[in-house]
Scaffold this motif. Structure first.
Motif, PDB file in Angstrom:
ATOM      1  N   ARG A 379       0.819  -1.221   0.000  1.00 45.38           N
ATOM      2  CA  ARG A 379       0.000   0.000   0.000  1.00 45.38           C
ATOM      3  C   ARG A 379       0.850   1.267   0.000  1.00 45.38           C
ATOM      4  NH1 ARG A 379      -2.767  -3.115   4.175  1.00 45.38           N
ATOM      5  NH2 ARG A 379      -4.537  -4.193   3.213  1.00 45.38           N
ATOM      6  N   ASP A 408      -4.797  -1.716  -6.365  1.00 44.95           N
ATOM      7  CA  ASP A 408      -4.969  -0.324  -5.944  1.00 44.95           C
ATOM      8  C   ASP A 408      -3.725   0.502  -6.267  1.00 44.95           C
ATOM      9  OD1 ASP A 408      -7.515  -0.756  -5.019  1.00 44.95           O
ATOM     10  OD2 ASP A 408      -6.930  -1.002  -2.918  1.00 44.95           O
ATOM     11  N   ASP A 411      -3.801   1.347  -9.789  1.00 45.92           N
ATOM     12  CA  ASP A 411      -4.771   2.425 -10.001  1.00 45.92           C
ATOM     13  C   ASP A 411      -4.179   3.788  -9.652  1.00 45.92           C
ATOM     14  OD1 ASP A 411      -6.736   0.726 -10.873  1.00 45.92           O
ATOM     15  OD2 ASP A 411      -7.727   0.544  -8.931  1.00 45.92           O
ATOM     16  N   ARG A 548     -13.193  -3.386  -7.896  1.00 50.49           N
ATOM     17  CA  ARG A 548     -12.115  -2.834  -7.075  1.00 50.49           C
ATOM     18  C   ARG A 548     -11.730  -1.438  -7.559  1.00 50.49           C
ATOM     19  NH1 ARG A 548     -10.938  -3.523  -2.363  1.00 50.49           N
ATOM     20  NH2 ARG A 548      -8.943  -2.583  -2.885  1.00 50.49           N
TER      21      ARG A 548
END
Length: 550
Positions: A379, A408, A411, A548
Motif C-alpha cells: 500500500r 490499488d 490504479d 475494485r
C-alpha cells in the motif's frame, strides 16, 4: 448526546473509563474436554474487590483481599487450562484444589457459538463484548483486545504474539536460487561453531544433511523443527534424511496435530536457520535439491539472505523457542528409510553471484504475527511493484486483499509487474495462475503479468518476493493465499536498501525478459483454448477487478 456516544464506545470496545481493570482477552471454545480450558483475562493493578464478570447467566467475583499485579487469568478448570497452555491460571471456576477459586453466583460458562461478557465495577457496567454479533466464533479462537480494538488479527490457542521490529544489521549477503544459494547456506553451516537452529517445512537434501553432520562432529549442537504433516505427507526422502540426522546426534522435532487436538498453525511453512546466535538465513526455498541446488545445476527460482547481526538472530531465536515450546511438539520417530542418494538436475551456468551489504535496515516478518507488514508495504508503493510468486489464489470470501492492494497501487499509477509459476499444478484448474495473469494483462496499462514455465535454467518459480519503489525488498516463505499469512507459521525479511532492490530487480528483469520458456497467453500474446473453458471464471474475475477500481 455526547455522553450517550461515549457510553456506546466504551461498551463496544475494550477500553473503559478511568478504572483499574480492562477485559483484554477471552477464549470461549477451547480444546480440552468440556471446554475446561475456556478462560478470560483482566489487565490492571490493585484490589479486585467489587469487580465482577458476567455472561448473563452467572457471575464471577474474587475472594476478599484479592490483589492484581498486572494480569489475572480466570479459567474454568485449572488442570484443563494447564494441559493446553502449559501453565496454571490465577483462579479457576471449578474446584480442582490446585488453584484458588473465584466466587460464583448462577452458572458462569461461556457458550461456544454465541454469548456476551460484561465487566462491572461495583455493579456499574465498564465494558461488554458479544459474539457472534461483534466477533467471529470458532474452535480454539482467542479474542484479543489490542489498542482498544478486538481481533485485529486472528489468534488461535498457543500462537505467538511478536511485534514488528526494525534492526540495522551489521551485514547481509543476498543470494538467489539456483545460482548461489548452495554456497551461502553451506558456508553458514561450515562456519558454525556452537549452535544451529533450523525451522523448515521440508528437508530432503542429502548433501545439506552431510554438511550438518560435519558440524555435529565439530561439536555444534543442532536442533531441527519440521512440519509433521506436510501436504501429501512426509516423503520417503525426508524420512531417510531425518533418520540419518538423528543417528548422528541431531535433535529433530515436529509440530503437528494429534487426534482431535489441532496444531497451533495450519502449517509450519517457515524456512530459516540461525547459527551461533549471530547469523540468520531466511529464504523462500526448502532444504531440497531443487530448492538449494548443487553449484552449477538447475533448480527453483528463489530468493534468500544471510544476515549477520546478533539482534536479528535473537529475534528469530525467540520465534524458534516459542515454536518448540508448544503443546503440539513431538520428538521425531525414526523410520527405516535410508539416506537418499545425491541428486542434481541439469548443468547450467550460474548468472547471479551474491551481494553483501553493510549497515542495512531489516524488518523481520513473521506469520501470522506481523504478516500485515506485507500489504502495508504494498500500500505504500508510489512508483513500482515487482511481484514474483509461486501462485496467487482467492480467499474463502472471494477477494485476496493482498492482490487488491497491488491493484490499488496500479490504479494510483504505480507500474506493476506480476510473475507467476506456470507448472501444470498451478494452471490446470479454471481459476489458476494462467487465468489470473491473463486477467491482469487485460486490466489496465500500468499492470502486466507473465508465467514462467520449466526451461533449461529453472525448474519452477517457487519464490514469494516483492520489490517496492526500487527501495524495499521482501524475501519470505509467505504464499499469497489465505492460510499463509493468517494461519501458517512463516518467516521473511523486509530489507530497506536501494542496492538490495537493484540486485533483485536485475534478477526479476532477467526472469521477465529471459529467453527461457514463458506462457504466451499469460504474457498477453496469443490465444489458448483454456480461455474458452474458463470464460465464466474470467468474467467473474474481471467483474471483481472492475469493482475494485470503483
Amino acid at each position: 448526546m455526547k455522553w450517550v456516544l461515549i457510553t456506546f464506545l466504551l461498551l463496544t470496545h475494550c477500553i473503559s473509563p478511568v478504572s483499574a481493570f480492562v477485559l483484554t482477552e477471552f477464549c470461549p471454545d477451547g480444546y480440552a474436554s468440556g471446554d475446561g480450558d475456556e478462560y478470560f483475562i483482566l489487565e490492571g493493578t490493585g484490589s479486585l474487590t467489587g469487580w465482577t464478570v458476567t455472561d448473563g447467566e452467572g457471575t464471577v467475583s474474587f475472594p476478599a483481599g484479592s490483589i492484581s499485579n498486572g494480569e489475572i487469568i480466570v479459567a474454568r478448570s485449572a488442570e484443563a487450562y494447564n494441559s493446553i497452555h502449559g501453565t496454571f491460571p490465577d483462579y479457576e471456576i471449578l474446584e480442582s484444589g490446585t488453584t484458588p477459586n473465584v466466587l460464583q453466583s448462577g452458572r458462569f460458562q461461556m457458550a461456544n457459538t454465541g454469548d456476551e461478557l460484561a465487566l462491572l465495577s461495583n455493579g456499574e457496567i465498564i465494558s461488554t463484548v458479544s459474539w457472534p454479533d461483534e466477533l467471529a466464533a470458532s474452535n480454539g479462537r482467542v479474542h484479543v483486545c489490542t489498542n482498544g480494538v478486538w481481533d485485529e488479527r486472528i489468534y488461535k490457542i498457543g500462537q505467538s504474539r511478536f511485534s514488528p521490529e526494525t534492526f540495522t544489521a551489521d551485514s547481509a549477503t543476498l543470494f538467489v536460487s539456483p545460482d548461489s544459494s548452495y554456497d551461502v547456506v553451506t558456508n553458514v553451516i561450515r562456519e558454525s561453531t556452537d549452535t544451529l537452529l533450523i525451522s523448515m517445512y521440508e528437508f530432503t537434501h542429502p548433501e545439506l544433511a552431510r554438511e550438518i553432520i560435519s558440524a555435529v562432529d565439530r561439536g555444534v549442537s543442532v536442533t531441527i523443527l519440521l512440519e509433521g504433516g506436510p501436504v501429501g505427507g512426509m516423503s520417503d526422502e525426508q524420512k531417510g534424511v531425518m533418520n540419518y540426522l538423528m543417528e548422528h546426534g541431531v535433535s529433530v522435532i515436529t509440530i503437528e496435530s494429534e487426534g482431535n487436538l489441532p496444531a497451533r498453525y495450519r502449517y509450519l511453512h517457515a524456512k530459516y536457520m540461525v547459527a551461533d546466535n549471530y547469523v540468520t538465513v531466511v529464504l523462500s526455498e526448502n532444504f531440497k535439491p531443487s530448492g538449494i541446488p548443487l553449484p552449477g545445476t538447475k533448480g527453483n527460482r528463489g530468493w534468500g539472505a544471510a544476515v549477520y547481526d546478533a539482534e536479528i538472530a535473537e529475534y528469530f531465536t525467540d520465534v524458534f523457542t516459542a515454536d518448540v515450546l508448544g503443546y503440539d511438539i513431538y520428538v521425531y520417530v525414526p523410520w527405516t528409510e535410508p539416506l537418499p542418494a545425491s541428486w542434481s538436475d541439469e548443468k547450467i551456468s550460474p548468472y547471479f553471484t551474491t551481494l553483501t551489504l553493510y549497515n542495512v535496515n531489516i524488518t523481520p516478518v513473521i506469520s501470522p504475527d506481523t504478516s500485515s507488514l506485507v500489504p502495508d508495504l504494498v500500500r505504500s508503493a508510489g512508483t513500482s511493484i515487482d511481484l514474483q510468486q509461486a501462485y496467487i489464489s482467492p480467499y474463502p470470501d472471494g477477494e485476496n486483499t493482498w492482490l487488491a492492494a497491488v491493484i490499488d497501487a496500479a490504479d494510483r499509477g504505480a507500474e506493476v509487474r506480476v510473475m507467476l509459476d506456470g507448472m501444470y499444478y498451478n494452471t490446470e484448474d479454471e481459476a489458476d495462475n494462467n487465468e489470473l495473469a491473463a486477467t491482469l494483462n487485460r486490466y489496465g496499462p500500468t499492470i502486466s503479468a507473465k508465467l514462467i514455465l520449466p526451461g533449461e535454467y529453472l525448474t519452477k518459480l517457487h519464490n514469494k518476493g516483492v520489490i517496492v519503489d526500487g527501495e524495499y525488498v521482501l524475501i519470505s516463505s509467505i504464499n499469497w493465499n489465505y492460510n499463509s499469512p493468517n494461519n501458517n507459521r512463516e518467516a521473511g525479511l523486509i530489507i530497506q536498501s536501494i542496492e538490495a532492490a537493484e540486485y533483485y530487480t536485475a534478477v526479476f528483469a532477467y526472469d521477465w525478459d529471459g529467453d527461457f520458456d514463458k506462457d504466451p497467453v499469460s504474457a498477453g500474446i496469443g490465444f489458448d483454448v483454456r480461455f474458452i473453458l474458463a470464460g465464466g471464471i474470467l468474467i467473474l474475475l474481471m467483474g471483481i477487478l472492475i469493482y475494485r477500481r470503483r
